[in-house]
Motif scaffolding. Structure first.
Motif, PDB file in Angstrom:
ATOM      1  N   ARG A  47       0.824  -1.210   0.000  1.00  0.00           N
ATOM      2  CA  ARG A  47       0.000   0.000   0.000  1.00  0.00           C
ATOM      3  C   ARG A  47       0.858   1.259   0.000  1.00  0.00           C
ATOM      4  NH1 ARG A  47      -3.280  -3.497   3.183  1.00  0.00           N
ATOM      5  NH2 ARG A  47      -2.528  -2.657   5.155  1.00  0.00           N
ATOM      6  N   LEU A  48       1.961   1.224   0.710  1.00  0.00           N
ATOM      7  CA  LEU A  48       2.859   2.383   0.726  1.00  0.00           C
ATOM      8  C   LEU A  48       3.442   2.617  -0.669  1.00  0.00           C
ATOM      9  CD1 LEU A  48       3.825   4.492   2.707  1.00  0.00           C
ATOM     10  CD2 LEU A  48       5.697   2.976   3.329  1.00  0.00           C
ATOM     11  N   ARG A  49       3.826   1.546  -1.352  1.00  0.00           N
ATOM     12  CA  ARG A  49       4.324   1.679  -2.734  1.00  0.00           C
ATOM     13  C   ARG A  49       3.236   2.177  -3.666  1.00  0.00           C
ATOM     14  NH1 ARG A  49       6.615  -3.334  -5.238  1.00  0.00           N
ATOM     15  NH2 ARG A  49       7.030  -1.880  -6.932  1.00  0.00           N
ATOM     16  N   LEU A  50       2.027   1.636  -3.522  1.00  0.00           N
ATOM     17  CA  LEU A  50       0.920   2.097  -4.364  1.00  0.00           C
ATOM     18  C   LEU A  50       0.674   3.587  -4.167  1.00  0.00           C
ATOM     19  CD1 LEU A  50      -1.578  -0.877  -3.982  1.00  0.00           C
ATOM     20  CD2 LEU A  50      -0.613  -0.045  -6.145  1.00  0.00           C
ATOM     21  N   LEU A  51       0.640   4.018  -2.910  1.00  0.00           N
ATOM     22  CA  LEU A  51       0.423   5.439  -2.632  1.00  0.00           C
ATOM     23  C   LEU A  51       1.526   6.276  -3.259  1.00  0.00           C
ATOM     24  CD1 LEU A  51      -1.354   7.525  -1.114  1.00  0.00           C
ATOM     25  CD2 LEU A  51       0.309   7.339   0.741  1.00  0.00           C
ATOM     26  N   SER A  52       2.763   5.830  -3.141  1.00  0.00           N
ATOM     27  CA  SER A  52       3.890   6.547  -3.723  1.00  0.00           C
ATOM     28  C   SER A  52       3.784   6.616  -5.245  1.00  0.00           C
ATOM     29  CB  SER A  52       5.194   5.866  -3.312  1.00  0.00           C
ATOM     30  OG  SER A  52       6.286   6.485  -3.923  1.00  0.00           O
ATOM     31  N   MET A  53       3.404   5.518  -5.857  1.00  0.00           N
ATOM     32  CA  MET A  53       3.255   5.491  -7.316  1.00  0.00           C
ATOM     33  C   MET A  53       2.157   6.442  -7.775  1.00  0.00           C
ATOM     34  SD  MET A  53       3.660   1.395  -7.971  1.00  0.00           S
ATOM     35  CE  MET A  53       3.462   1.467  -9.753  1.00  0.00           C
ATOM     36  N   ILE A  54       1.064   6.480  -7.028  1.00  0.00           N
ATOM     37  CA  ILE A  54      -0.056   7.359  -7.378  1.00  0.00           C
ATOM     38  C   ILE A  54       0.334   8.819  -7.150  1.00  0.00           C
ATOM     39  CG2 ILE A  54      -2.406   8.032  -6.729  1.00  0.00           C
ATOM     40  CD1 ILE A  54      -2.815   4.974  -6.035  1.00  0.00           C
ATOM     41  N   ALA A  55       0.942   9.108  -6.008  1.00  0.00           N
ATOM     42  CA  ALA A  55       1.272  10.483  -5.654  1.00  0.00           C
ATOM     43  C   ALA A  55       2.338  11.081  -6.568  1.00  0.00           C
ATOM     44  CB  ALA A  55       1.743  10.542  -4.201  1.00  0.00           C
ATOM     45  N   SER A  56       3.252  10.259  -7.047  1.00  0.00           N
ATOM     46  CA  SER A  56       4.362  10.775  -7.838  1.00  0.00           C
ATOM     47  C   SER A  56       4.083  10.777  -9.338  1.00  0.00           C
ATOM     48  CB  SER A  56       5.623   9.956  -7.553  1.00  0.00           C
ATOM     49  OG  SER A  56       5.451   8.618  -7.979  1.00  0.00           O
ATOM     50  N   ARG A  57       2.929  10.341  -9.720  1.00  0.00           N
ATOM     51  CA  ARG A  57       2.598  10.221 -11.147  1.00  0.00           C
ATOM     52  C   ARG A  57       2.422  11.598 -11.791  1.00  0.00           C
ATOM     53  NH1 ARG A  57       2.204   5.723 -14.435  1.00  0.00           N
ATOM     54  NH2 ARG A  57       1.114   6.312 -16.314  1.00  0.00           N
ATOM     55  N   ALA A  58       3.126  11.812 -12.884  1.00  0.00           N
ATOM     56  CA  ALA A  58       2.958  13.055 -13.644  1.00  0.00           C
ATOM     57  C   ALA A  58       1.511  13.145 -14.120  1.00  0.00           C
ATOM     58  CB  ALA A  58       3.917  13.074 -14.827  1.00  0.00           C
ATOM     59  N   GLY A  59       0.921  14.296 -13.996  1.00  0.00           N
ATOM     60  CA  GLY A  59      -0.469  14.468 -14.395  1.00  0.00           C
ATOM     61  C   GLY A  59      -1.438  14.257 -13.255  1.00  0.00           C
ATOM     62  N   GLY A  60      -0.963  13.707 -12.136  1.00  0.00           N
ATOM     63  CA  GLY A  60      -1.779  13.610 -10.937  1.00  0.00           C
ATOM     64  C   GLY A  60      -2.681  12.408 -10.815  1.00  0.00           C
ATOM     65  N   GLU A  61      -2.742  11.560 -11.839  1.00  0.00           N
ATOM     66  CA  GLU A  61      -3.571  10.369 -11.717  1.00  0.00           C
ATOM     67  C   GLU A  61      -2.940   9.228 -12.488  1.00  0.00           C
ATOM     68  OE1 GLU A  61      -7.360  11.699 -13.260  1.00  0.00           O
ATOM     69  OE2 GLU A  61      -6.856  11.002 -15.259  1.00  0.00           O
ATOM     70  N   VAL A  62      -3.333   8.022 -12.110  1.00  0.00           N
ATOM     71  CA  VAL A  62      -2.771   6.837 -12.738  1.00  0.00           C
ATOM     72  C   VAL A  62      -3.860   5.777 -12.886  1.00  0.00           C
ATOM     73  CG1 VAL A  62      -1.957   5.913 -10.530  1.00  0.00           C
ATOM     74  CG2 VAL A  62      -0.869   5.163 -12.641  1.00  0.00           C
ATOM     75  N   CYS A  63      -3.798   5.064 -13.996  1.00  0.00           N
ATOM     76  CA  CYS A  63      -4.735   3.972 -14.260  1.00  0.00           C
ATOM     77  C   CYS A  63      -4.283   2.728 -13.509  1.00  0.00           C
ATOM     78  CB  CYS A  63      -4.783   3.697 -15.759  1.00  0.00           C
ATOM     79  SG  CYS A  63      -5.882   2.320 -16.199  1.00  0.00           S
ATOM     80  N   VAL A  64      -5.236   1.985 -13.016  1.00  0.00           N
ATOM     81  CA  VAL A  64      -4.908   0.737 -12.323  1.00  0.00           C
ATOM     82  C   VAL A  64      -4.124  -0.198 -13.244  1.00  0.00           C
ATOM     83  CG1 VAL A  64      -7.067  -0.478 -12.848  1.00  0.00           C
ATOM     84  CG2 VAL A  64      -5.813  -1.015 -10.757  1.00  0.00           C
TER      85      VAL A  64
END
Length: 136
Positions: A47-64
């Motif tokens: 979950r910590l990695r998922l949060l980091s991946m989502i938070a650091s994504r350019a554009g502010g959002e990421v597809c599952v």
């Protein structure tokens, strides 16, 4: 977000004012229970990695569909972890066709940071003075 969550995060519906953080005022039982849910969500490496991946994504959002390949876990397991992050108020999502897109809720991470931050102007307690009255 419920009124109880807003109070926990140092806000209320009327003033949105900050309240003292964890390092300046002890938490009451209800605050500790609610805050522990957020920390529990963050306490898992996936979950910590998922949060980091989502938070650091350019554009502010990421597809599952971009999150799942980064893990050696099944799609339902990833979805479960994302659900727990959503329930903790750390992320939100929206379904677009067959895919779900996720983004960080910065209000929650900002509030966590403020709860854990010691006021900069406040000196650290002198440990020798603080422990002078105790015996080991």
């Amino acid at each position: 977000m419920s009124n109880q969550e807003l109070v926990l995060l140092g806000r209320n519906d009327d003033t949105d004012a900050c309240r003292p953080g964890l390092l300046t005022t002890p938490l009451d039982e209800d605050q500790a229970v609610e805050l522990s849910k957020v920390f529990k969500a963050l306490g898992d490496p996936v979950r910590l990695r998922l949060l980091s991946m989502i938070a650091s994504r350019a554009g502010g959002e990421v597809c599952v569909c971009d999150l799942t390949p980064a893990f050696d876990l099944s799609q339902p397991t990833i979805s479960h972890h994302l659900k727990l992050l959503r329930q903790a108020g750390l992320i939100d999502c929206e379904r677009r066709g067959t895919w779900v897109y996720y983004w960080l809720l910065p209000e929650m991470t900002d509030r966590l940071a403020s709860i854990l931050t010691r006021p900069a102007a406040e000196p650290l307690p002198d440990r020798a003075t603080a422990t002078a009255g105790t015996t080991s």
